[in-house]
Design a protein around this motif. Sequence first.
Motif, PDB file in Angstrom:
ATOM      1  N   ASP A 271      -8.164   8.236  16.389  1.00  0.00           N
ATOM      2  CA  ASP A 271      -7.455   7.519  17.451  1.00  0.00           C
ATOM      3  C   ASP A 271      -6.033   8.073  17.586  1.00  0.00           C
ATOM      4  O   ASP A 271      -5.728   9.130  17.026  1.00  0.00           O
ATOM      5  CB  ASP A 271      -7.441   6.005  17.160  1.00  0.00           C
ATOM      6  CG  ASP A 271      -6.688   5.663  15.878  1.00  0.00           C
ATOM      7  OD1 ASP A 271      -5.799   6.441  15.454  1.00  0.00           O
ATOM      8  OD2 ASP A 271      -6.973   4.610  15.284  1.00  0.00           O
ATOM      9  N   LYS A 272      -5.206   7.377  18.318  1.00  0.00           N
ATOM     10  CA  LYS A 272      -3.782   7.743  18.404  1.00  0.00           C
ATOM     11  C   LYS A 272      -3.003   6.432  18.330  1.00  0.00           C
ATOM     12  O   LYS A 272      -2.227   6.085  19.239  1.00  0.00           O
ATOM     13  CB  LYS A 272      -3.539   8.516  19.708  1.00  0.00           C
ATOM     14  CG  LYS A 272      -2.168   9.161  19.795  1.00  0.00           C
ATOM     15  CD  LYS A 272      -1.947  10.368  18.904  1.00  0.00           C
ATOM     16  CE  LYS A 272      -0.518  10.866  19.008  1.00  0.00           C
ATOM     17  NZ  LYS A 272      -0.245  12.005  18.095  1.00  0.00           N
ATOM     18  N   ALA A 273      -3.261   5.697  17.229  1.00  0.00           N
ATOM     19  CA  ALA A 273      -2.737   4.337  17.106  1.00  0.00           C
ATOM     20  C   ALA A 273      -1.230   4.288  16.934  1.00  0.00           C
ATOM     21  O   ALA A 273      -0.626   3.224  17.087  1.00  0.00           O
ATOM     22  CB  ALA A 273      -3.420   3.619  15.934  1.00  0.00           C
TER      23      ALA A 273
ATOM     24  N   VAL B 274      -5.795  11.822  16.565  1.00  0.00           N
ATOM     25  CA  VAL B 274      -6.651  12.807  17.236  1.00  0.00           C
ATOM     26  C   VAL B 274      -6.082  14.230  17.150  1.00  0.00           C
ATOM     27  O   VAL B 274      -6.846  15.204  17.031  1.00  0.00           O
ATOM     28  CB  VAL B 274      -6.926  12.392  18.707  1.00  0.00           C
ATOM     29  CG1 VAL B 274      -5.629  12.283  19.510  1.00  0.00           C
ATOM     30  CG2 VAL B 274      -7.896  13.355  19.379  1.00  0.00           C
ATOM     31  N   ASP B 275      -4.748  14.375  17.170  1.00  0.00           N
ATOM     32  CA  ASP B 275      -4.181  15.723  17.068  1.00  0.00           C
ATOM     33  C   ASP B 275      -4.430  16.296  15.674  1.00  0.00           C
ATOM     34  O   ASP B 275      -4.781  17.480  15.533  1.00  0.00           O
ATOM     35  CB  ASP B 275      -2.689  15.751  17.448  1.00  0.00           C
ATOM     36  CG  ASP B 275      -1.873  14.636  16.807  1.00  0.00           C
ATOM     37  OD1 ASP B 275      -2.451  13.604  16.408  1.00  0.00           O
ATOM     38  OD2 ASP B 275      -0.644  14.792  16.698  1.00  0.00           O
ATOM     39  N   ASN B 276      -4.319  15.452  14.665  1.00  0.00           N
ATOM     40  CA  ASN B 276      -4.634  15.892  13.310  1.00  0.00           C
ATOM     41  C   ASN B 276      -6.140  16.192  13.175  1.00  0.00           C
ATOM     42  O   ASN B 276      -6.537  17.188  12.562  1.00  0.00           O
ATOM     43  CB  ASN B 276      -4.197  14.825  12.304  1.00  0.00           C
ATOM     44  CG  ASN B 276      -4.253  15.321  10.865  1.00  0.00           C
ATOM     45  OD1 ASN B 276      -4.442  16.503  10.612  1.00  0.00           O
ATOM     46  ND2 ASN B 276      -4.113  14.416   9.925  1.00  0.00           N
TER      47      ASN B 276
ATOM     48  N   GLY C 110      -1.770  18.454  25.483  1.00  0.00           N
ATOM     49  CA  GLY C 110      -0.914  19.424  24.801  1.00  0.00           C
ATOM     50  C   GLY C 110      -0.731  19.084  23.336  1.00  0.00           C
ATOM     51  O   GLY C 110      -0.658  19.987  22.487  1.00  0.00           O
ATOM     52  N   ASP C 111      -0.658  17.802  23.027  1.00  0.00           N
ATOM     53  CA  ASP C 111      -0.539  17.387  21.629  1.00  0.00           C
ATOM     54  C   ASP C 111      -1.764  17.870  20.851  1.00  0.00           C
ATOM     55  O   ASP C 111      -1.651  18.508  19.792  1.00  0.00           O
ATOM     56  CB  ASP C 111      -0.422  15.856  21.578  1.00  0.00           C
ATOM     57  CG  ASP C 111      -0.076  15.347  20.189  1.00  0.00           C
ATOM     58  OD1 ASP C 111       0.215  16.160  19.289  1.00  0.00           O
ATOM     59  OD2 ASP C 111      -0.099  14.116  19.993  1.00  0.00           O
ATOM     60  N   ILE C 112      -2.934  17.626  21.411  1.00  0.00           N
ATOM     61  CA  ILE C 112      -4.187  17.973  20.709  1.00  0.00           C
ATOM     62  C   ILE C 112      -4.359  19.493  20.626  1.00  0.00           C
ATOM     63  O   ILE C 112      -4.594  20.059  19.555  1.00  0.00           O
ATOM     64  CB  ILE C 112      -5.394  17.331  21.427  1.00  0.00           C
ATOM     65  CG1 ILE C 112      -5.278  15.799  21.394  1.00  0.00           C
ATOM     66  CG2 ILE C 112      -6.713  17.795  20.786  1.00  0.00           C
ATOM     67  CD1 ILE C 112      -6.300  15.071  22.254  1.00  0.00           C
TER      68      ILE C 112
ATOM     69  N   SER D 269      -2.189  21.951  21.060  1.00  0.00           N
ATOM     70  CA  SER D 269      -1.178  22.730  20.334  1.00  0.00           C
ATOM     71  C   SER D 269      -1.304  22.509  18.829  1.00  0.00           C
ATOM     72  O   SER D 269      -1.065  23.432  18.048  1.00  0.00           O
ATOM     73  CB  SER D 269       0.237  22.445  20.846  1.00  0.00           C
ATOM     74  OG  SER D 269       0.619  21.129  20.590  1.00  0.00           O
ATOM     75  N   ASP D 270      -1.703  21.315  18.415  1.00  0.00           N
ATOM     76  CA  ASP D 270      -1.915  21.131  16.980  1.00  0.00           C
ATOM     77  C   ASP D 270      -3.149  21.903  16.508  1.00  0.00           C
ATOM     78  O   ASP D 270      -3.138  22.539  15.451  1.00  0.00           O
ATOM     79  CB  ASP D 270      -2.030  19.640  16.634  1.00  0.00           C
ATOM     80  CG  ASP D 270      -0.654  18.983  16.536  1.00  0.00           C
ATOM     81  OD1 ASP D 270       0.343  19.725  16.472  1.00  0.00           O
ATOM     82  OD2 ASP D 270      -0.568  17.753  16.523  1.00  0.00           O
ATOM     83  N   GLU D 271      -4.209  21.869  17.313  1.00  0.00           N
ATOM     84  CA  GLU D 271      -5.393  22.673  16.979  1.00  0.00           C
ATOM     85  C   GLU D 271      -4.992  24.149  16.853  1.00  0.00           C
ATOM     86  O   GLU D 271      -5.339  24.826  15.879  1.00  0.00           O
ATOM     87  CB  GLU D 271      -6.465  22.508  18.067  1.00  0.00           C
ATOM     88  CG  GLU D 271      -7.728  23.323  17.798  1.00  0.00           C
ATOM     89  CD  GLU D 271      -8.685  23.342  18.990  1.00  0.00           C
ATOM     90  OE1 GLU D 271      -8.399  22.730  20.024  1.00  0.00           O
ATOM     91  OE2 GLU D 271      -9.739  23.994  18.865  1.00  0.00           O
TER      92      GLU D 271
HETATM   93 MG   LIG Z   1       0.795  16.232  17.279  1.00  0.00          MG
END
Ligand SMILES: [Mg+2]
Lengths: 354, 354
Positions: free
Chosen positions: A188-190, A220-222, B244-246, B248-250
């Motif tokens: 998620d992105k809590a 979700v980014d992690n 972009g968060d998702i 760029s972290d990927e």
């Molecule tokens: Mg991030």
Amino acid sequence: MNLNIALLPGDGIGPEVLNQAVKCLQAVEETFNHTFVYKEAPVGAIAIDKTGNPLPDKTLQLCKDADAVLFGSIGDPKYDNDPKAKVRPEQGLLKLRKELGLYTNVRPVKVFPTLIGKSPLKEEIISGTDFTIYRELTGGIYFGEKKLNEEGTIASDLCEYSEKEISRIAHLAFKAAKNRRNKLTLVDKANVLESSRLWRKVVTKIGESYPEVELDFLFVDNAAMQVILNPNQFDVVLTENLFGDIISDEASVIGGSIGLLASASIGDENALFEPIHGSYPQAKGKDIANPVASILSAAMLLEHFQLFEEAMAIREAVDKALQKGIVTPDLDEKSNFGTNHVGDFIADNIVDND
Amino acid sequence: MNLNIALLPGDGIGPEVLNQAVKCLQAVEETFNHTFVYKEAPVGAIAIDKTGNPLPDKTLQLCKDADAVLFGSIGDPKYDNDPKAKVRPEQGLLKLRKELGLYTNVRPVKVFPTLIGKSPLKEEIISGTDFTIYRELTGGIYFGEKKLNEEGTIASDLCEYSEKEISRIAHLAFKAAKNRRNKLTLVDKANVLESSRLWRKVVTKIGESYPEVELDFLFVDNAAMQVILNPNQFDVVLTENLFGDIISDEASVIGGSIGLLASASIGDENALFEPIHGSYPQAKGKDIANPVASILSAAMLLEHFQLFEEAMAIREAVDKALQKGIVTPDLDEKSNFGTNHVGDFIADNIVDND
Ligand SMILES: [Mg+2]
Ligand SMILES: [Mg+2]
């Protein structure tokens, strides 16, 4: 067990790969003494050709009356490349999911040892990967209110979730984890989104009813990083619609063989099983399409009805085909085996291990 | 050129890596005859300790008065692990971005040949990868209206974008593509989202003013696959905040060395440069932190002011350090070189090639 199975071959390579899945189900019937009744109906481009409608009423009714739907694939360049086309084949599948109330998409991600060299990831990272993604399929930002102001200068989409939408898929995911390695990861992105905080609250609460399942959380980014860095940490991944779309497509390529991946779309009253690959029209009728994803979607169908031994018999036959190199040319360019031959081999090797 | 640079060392390893970046900027001043004036101010946990505020007014004013901000890192377990903490170090950075109007995040993704073995991807896939992600940073669903009904059973987040928000970052991205390989890829979900369709419309229109730049489009779920399957296809990637968060972290992990990645956050009046790594409090004061990301963020600062030769001098000195194995232990466990030594080596090797 008696099962009524609706067969929707669809377009492109759909019919030929679906045929192999049916062969395998028939072998399961014989080996394990079940009775499956198959009824076929058109969907997609072929249904547009016949009726003008990508999901004719008769097809929909057949699916509603069935215990499960086995789906081939959908899409034809004749419609896809025509910007003026008013009906598109894909609308048939979207409408079918909606009409059948299929709110959960299940995507297993598994690396086949014999195909590990095809992965874009290094072997030490991908070896042993085996997890399943539970993606919410009928809510969130894809279905929320869309707005565009009159001047066409401000646009918006609403991501909304209710407790009910979250809890019904969460129960499915926790049950799946119980049947696997007892681990559930909510993506998620809590830290930013209100809807994600509701997901976290509801899933945490439901988790109390599944004390044997270890629950953890990942932004979700992690998660997008972890899928590449350490895919072995995952068992069952649960997430909302948009995040699930991104993460499950990302995960679909790490195994290196998208032609082997099956999926299920599940509701309270019905369920649909299909390969994740498309209709691949260039290969249509050439007996070169890889039938394994379709065959594995039949195995998922059996698991949905708790026929675990039967599903395992299909999976073992698939493993045997891969080990022996009985594969279509997409997996081994030196192979001369066709769709039918691979399907026959797998069906012939379905045995009851008891 | 005269530049006023605000130095915000922050927490953890921030001060020691920032010191090495300043060393390199001083070497650039000397070699290329520039005058940079540095003024330092507290931010993050250390600012909370001193003033109770993670972004004291004086620090903010210093940044507003400066031409650019060079940032270390932020975060301390003392606050991060305390659920009752009312002020958190990270709020300092978020507020700073907002106050300075930094609407564009720039993240270069580059694979260093000497470190290619550290990538989770196979060498043939990652070799030669060199692209830059332009992520919108102050709009979209992270900043849209959040709602939770009284019963706490329905939650929502609004993703909204205006033409103005899209066009200002789009111009930056097209200009960057002109200085690179003339390719821009817009990542969106225009087949589903109204906001994505506005992005596509605005970016397509702006693209007409940059005829030398080839513009293409990728749905975000496909982009998540392509970053793994074929990262070499990208030059400049432009996208909205959440995507972009998702992405760029990927993308940050495919090079295998997150300790080398720098970023910029750019607005119309100001710009901030920082490594993407965190404050790594366990390494604080041990002279083991990798200073390269911070040093490369100084190179990005120079590029922002069109000092391309100067930036290249830093990059070449970094390449030399990597090639000669003058690296901290995170890149080579047999290495005994510390943060300071690596910083000195790079600063000493900054030369004018003309
Ligand atoms: Mg991030
Ligand atoms: Mg997708």
